[in-house]
Design an enzyme around this catalytic site. Structure first.
Site, PDB file in Angstrom:
ATOM      1  N   ASP A 269      44.711  67.073 -25.983  1.00 52.34           N
ATOM      2  CA  ASP A 269      45.329  67.628 -27.174  1.00 52.34           C
ATOM      3  C   ASP A 269      44.876  66.801 -28.369  1.00 52.34           C
ATOM      4  O   ASP A 269      44.169  65.805 -28.216  1.00 52.34           O
ATOM      5  CB  ASP A 269      46.857  67.589 -27.021  1.00 52.34           C
ATOM      6  CG  ASP A 269      47.520  68.629 -27.907  1.00 52.34           C
ATOM      7  OD1 ASP A 269      46.804  69.346 -28.630  1.00 52.34           O
ATOM      8  OD2 ASP A 269      48.766  68.701 -27.876  1.00 52.34           O
ATOM      9  N   ILE A 270      45.324  67.218 -29.548  1.00 55.43           N
ATOM     10  CA  ILE A 270      44.813  66.571 -30.758  1.00 55.43           C
ATOM     11  C   ILE A 270      45.148  65.079 -30.789  1.00 55.43           C
ATOM     12  O   ILE A 270      44.384  64.274 -31.330  1.00 55.43           O
ATOM     13  CB  ILE A 270      45.306  67.323 -32.021  1.00 55.43           C
ATOM     14  CG1 ILE A 270      44.446  66.976 -33.234  1.00 55.43           C
ATOM     15  CG2 ILE A 270      46.789  67.084 -32.273  1.00 55.43           C
ATOM     16  CD1 ILE A 270      44.481  68.040 -34.321  1.00 55.43           C
TER      17      ILE A 270
ATOM     18  N   CYS B 189      48.721  85.526 -18.635  1.00 55.70           N
ATOM     19  CA  CYS B 189      47.454  86.256 -18.512  1.00 55.70           C
ATOM     20  C   CYS B 189      46.206  85.422 -18.812  1.00 55.70           C
ATOM     21  O   CYS B 189      45.215  85.504 -18.075  1.00 55.70           O
ATOM     22  CB  CYS B 189      47.473  87.465 -19.428  1.00 55.70           C
ATOM     23  SG  CYS B 189      48.937  88.471 -19.210  1.00 55.70           S
TER      24      CYS B 189
ATOM     25  N   ARG C 273      46.558  72.078 -25.378  1.00 57.66           N
ATOM     26  CA  ARG C 273      47.718  71.921 -24.488  1.00 57.66           C
ATOM     27  C   ARG C 273      48.885  72.787 -24.955  1.00 57.66           C
ATOM     28  O   ARG C 273      50.038  72.386 -24.883  1.00 57.66           O
ATOM     29  CB  ARG C 273      48.117  70.447 -24.353  1.00 57.66           C
ATOM     30  CG  ARG C 273      48.903  70.169 -23.045  1.00 57.66           C
ATOM     31  CD  ARG C 273      49.428  68.746 -22.964  1.00 57.66           C
ATOM     32  NE  ARG C 273      48.378  67.769 -22.953  1.00 57.66           N
ATOM     33  CZ  ARG C 273      48.359  66.695 -23.757  1.00 57.66           C
ATOM     34  NH1 ARG C 273      49.346  66.473 -24.611  1.00 57.66           N
ATOM     35  NH2 ARG C 273      47.355  65.852 -23.690  1.00 57.66           N
ATOM     36  N   SER C 274      48.556  73.988 -25.453  1.00 63.04           N
ATOM     37  CA  SER C 274      49.611  74.896 -25.901  1.00 63.04           C
ATOM     38  C   SER C 274      50.407  75.401 -24.700  1.00 63.04           C
ATOM     39  O   SER C 274      49.940  75.334 -23.560  1.00 63.04           O
ATOM     40  CB  SER C 274      49.003  76.083 -26.647  1.00 63.04           C
ATOM     41  OG  SER C 274      48.365  76.945 -25.724  1.00 63.04           O
TER      42      SER C 274
END
Lengths: 348, 348
Positions: free
Chosen positions: B237-238, B179, B214-215
Site C-alpha cells: 500500500d502507499i 468479482c 490494499r483496498s
C-alpha cells in the site's frame, strides 16, 4: 499430510510415454533391436540394464545384453572385448541402437571408450544422443537436423533452429537428446514447471533452477537444455557454480539469445537454493544431501541419483518431490531408438 | 517479438467463463435480473456499468441501471435516493442481484453507503460478495457455506473448510467471492500460476506474488485469497508492505495453517518485486508505474487499474503481461448472480 509437499512417483509420467512408444512401435518397419553393452559391474548400471530388458520385453523390443567385467558371467572378453562388441553391433544391420553402460566414475579404459564410442557408433544407432553432432546441437540449441547431414563430416550442415513450433520443419527431424536429461525435462513439463502458454523453446522462462552435478551425461546437458528453454540455471559442481542463461543481464547484450551463455556465479549453493523454484540433484554419493533448510518454501525437488540426495524431511519445504526418474529415462531411450530407426529407414 | 514476453488479452479466459455462464443460464429457473446502481459520475464506473449492460443483453440477463449524480440524466434523486434504490431492489422479489458502482475514492456519502449496503442487501442478492458473512469466509479461508446460515445472525454457522476437493460438500454451497479478486485468481489459474497437480486450496504454493493496492474491494481480499491458496504474498500500500502467508517461518508454528496470517514486512517494494513471480497492480492513478527494471526476469504482470500501472517496456522483463481483467470480472459477476439465484430458489 497437511503442509507436506506431494510425493510424485514417475509412474504416471512414464505411463503417458509408454503409450506413445507403443503407438510408434505398432507402425515400426520391424521390431527394433537394442544392444546393451554392460562394461561395468556397478550395481546401478546392472540394475538399469535389467530394467531396460524388462521394459523391452514387456513392450516388444529386442534387447541383447553383452556383459563383461571382473567376476561377472559376461560373454565378452576383458579389455578390447567391449570395443569389439561396440564395433560389431555398429556394423550389424539388424541392430538399431547401441547403449553402453558405464560406471558413474569411469576408470581409464572406460574413459577411452566413452571418448571412442561416439566416433565408432553411427549417429543412427546412438540412442543416448552422445554423438558429437547431437551434442553440438544440444549445446547450440539446434533442435532439428537434416538426417543426411548426420553422415557427413564437419558441423551439422543445414540444421535449423526453430522456436516457433514443436514440429520439425519439412526435411528435418528432431535431434537426439541424452535420455536422462530429456526424462527430467519431460517430468518438469508434466508437472507444470514448463508453461505451455509460452512459445515452444521458451517455456521455462521465469523459472530459476539449480542442477547439482555437472557431468557430461546428466548435469551439463540438462543445464543447457533448461537454459535453452528459457530458465535461469545454476549448475553446481563440487568445486564451482556456473550460471546458464539465454538472457544476459548486461545492458548492451540483446535481451534474448537463441542459445544459452555460461558464466561463473558468485552465489553460494545456499543462495542459489534460496532462489530456486526447482532443485535437481544427481550426485552419485549416498552421503550427499541437499539441506532442506536451504530450500525455498514451495520449491520442486527432483532426485536423479541412485542414492537419495535429499533429506527425509524435504517435503516440509518442497511442494513436490520426485524421488526417481529412471522409469521415464527408459522410455526416452526406447523413444530415441524408434526415432533413429525411422530416421535411417529411407537410407537403408 | 523475440525476447519479449507475451501480451495476453483476457478474451480467451473470459470466453471459457462465458460458455459456463451460458450453460448455467439455460437451466436457470427464470431470467436473472441484476439491478445496477450508479452512485457516481466517475468514468471507469460508467464504463463498467455500460459494459455490464452489454454483456447482460448479449447473454440474456435482465439489467436495470439506476443512476444518480451531478449533471447526469439519472433517475434517482440526489442523496438518499441511492439508499432508497438499494432498499427497493432488495425488497423486490423479481430482483436477483444488486451491484452498486462506487467511485474508487469514495466521499463521505459513498463511505456511508459502502458500510450500509452490505447490511441492507440480502446476502442472497450480494453479487459482489461484500456481505459480512462472505467477507468473513474469505478472510478465514472458509470456502463452503450452508445456505440457510446466510439468513441467521452471527458468524456463519456450520460452514466447512475443505482442502480436499473443489466441489462443495453435501448441504453446502460455495461462498461468494468479490468479482475482481476472483477474476484475477481465475486468470492466474488459466495461465498456469496455479498448479493443478497440487491439492485444491494449495495450488499457488511456491509462488511469490506482489499485490500493489490494499483496498477492501480488490487488494486486501485478493492478497487473502492468494495466501489462502498457498502463495507468499506481499501486499503493498502507499505507506506499508505486509506479508500474507499460511506457512509461517517461525520454527515453533505449525508448517501449514488453514488460513493465512498477516505480518508487517521489512522488505522494500524493490526487494519484493525482485522476488516475485507475479506482480498485480491496481493503483487508481495514471501516474503510478511499476518500474520495469525492478521486476524479476520472466515474471508475470497483471494490470487491474483503469490506467496502466506498468511501463511500456514491461514485456522486456515479464514473460506474460495481462493488461486488463475487466472482461473476466463481468463474467464473475454474472456467475455469482446465477449462483445466488440457485442458492435462494429452495427458499422462495
Amino acid at each position: 499430510m497437511a503442509g507436506k509437499g506431494l510425493l510424485l512417483k514417475a509412474d504416471p509420467i512414464a505411463a503417458a510415454f509408454r503409450e506413445e512408444v507403443k503407438t510408434s512401435l505398432a507402425v515400426a518397419p520391424r521390431k527394433p533391436r537394442l544392444v546393451g553393452i554392460l562394461a561395468t559391474s556397478s550395481a546401478p548400471s546392472k540394475f538399469y540394464a535389467d530394467f531396460t530388458r524388462k521394459q523391452c520385453e514387456e513392450l516388444g523390443f529386442d534387447f541383447v545384453l553383452k556383459k563383461t567385467g571382473a567376476g561377472d558371467t559376461g560373454d565378452l572378453p576383458e579389455g578390447d572385448g567391449v570395443e569389439a562388441a561396440i564395433i560389431e553391433a555398429n556394423d550389424d544391420p539388424d541392430v538399431d541402437g547401441i547403449m553402453v553402460y558405464y560406471p558413474i566414475f569411469g576408470h581409464q579404459q572406460d574413459h577411452y571408450l566413452q571418448q571412442a564410442s561416439p566416433s565408432v557408433v553411427s549417429p543412427y544407432k546412438d540412442v543416448e544422443g552422445l554423438h558429437f553432432k547431437f551434442h553440438y546441437n544440444l549445446y547450440h540449441n539446434i533442435r532439428f537436423i537434416e538426417p543426411q547431414s548426420l553422415l557427413t563430416s564437419g558441423l551439422p550442415s543445414g540444421s535449423s533452429a526453430s522456436v516457433n513450433g514443436e514440429d520439425a520443419p519439412a526435411g528435418t527431424v528432431k535431434s537426439i537428446i541424452p535420455c536422462t536429461p530429456l526424462a527430467i525435462v519431460k517430468c518438469l513439463e508434466h508437472i507444470g514447471v514448463y508453461n505451455k502458454i509460452l512459445p515452444y523453446g521458451d517455456r521455462a522462462y521465469g523459472r530459476t533452477i539449480t542442477v547439482i552435478n555437472r557431468s557430461e551425461v546428466v548435469g551439463r546437458p540438462l543445464a543447457a537444455l533448461l537454459a535453452n528453454d528459457g530458465a535461469r540455471v545454476f549448475s553446481v559442481d563440487i568445486d564451482s557454480i556456473q550460471e546458464y542463461t539465454k538472457r544476459p543481464k548486461t545492458s548492451t547484450a540483446p535481451r534474448y539469445n537463441p542459445r544459452h551463455v555460461v558464466h561463473p556465479s558468485n552465489f553460494t549453493l545456499q543462495e542459489c537454493l534460496s532462489m530456486s523454484d526447482v532443485v535437481i540433484s544427481a550426485v552419485p554419493s549416498a552421503d550427499y544431501k541437499v539441506k532442506t533448510e536451504w530450500l525455498k518454501d514451495g520449491c520442486i525437488c527432483v532426485n536423479v541419483a541412485a542414492d537419495k540426495n535429499f533429506e527425509g524431511d524435504v517435503r516440509e519445504k518442497a511442494s513436490m518431490y520426485i524421488p526417481a526418474v529412471g522409469k521415464v529415462t527408459i522410455l526416452m531411450l526406447l523413444r530415441n531408438l524408434l526415432r533413429l530407426q525411422q530416421y535411417q529407414s529411407p537410407h537403408l
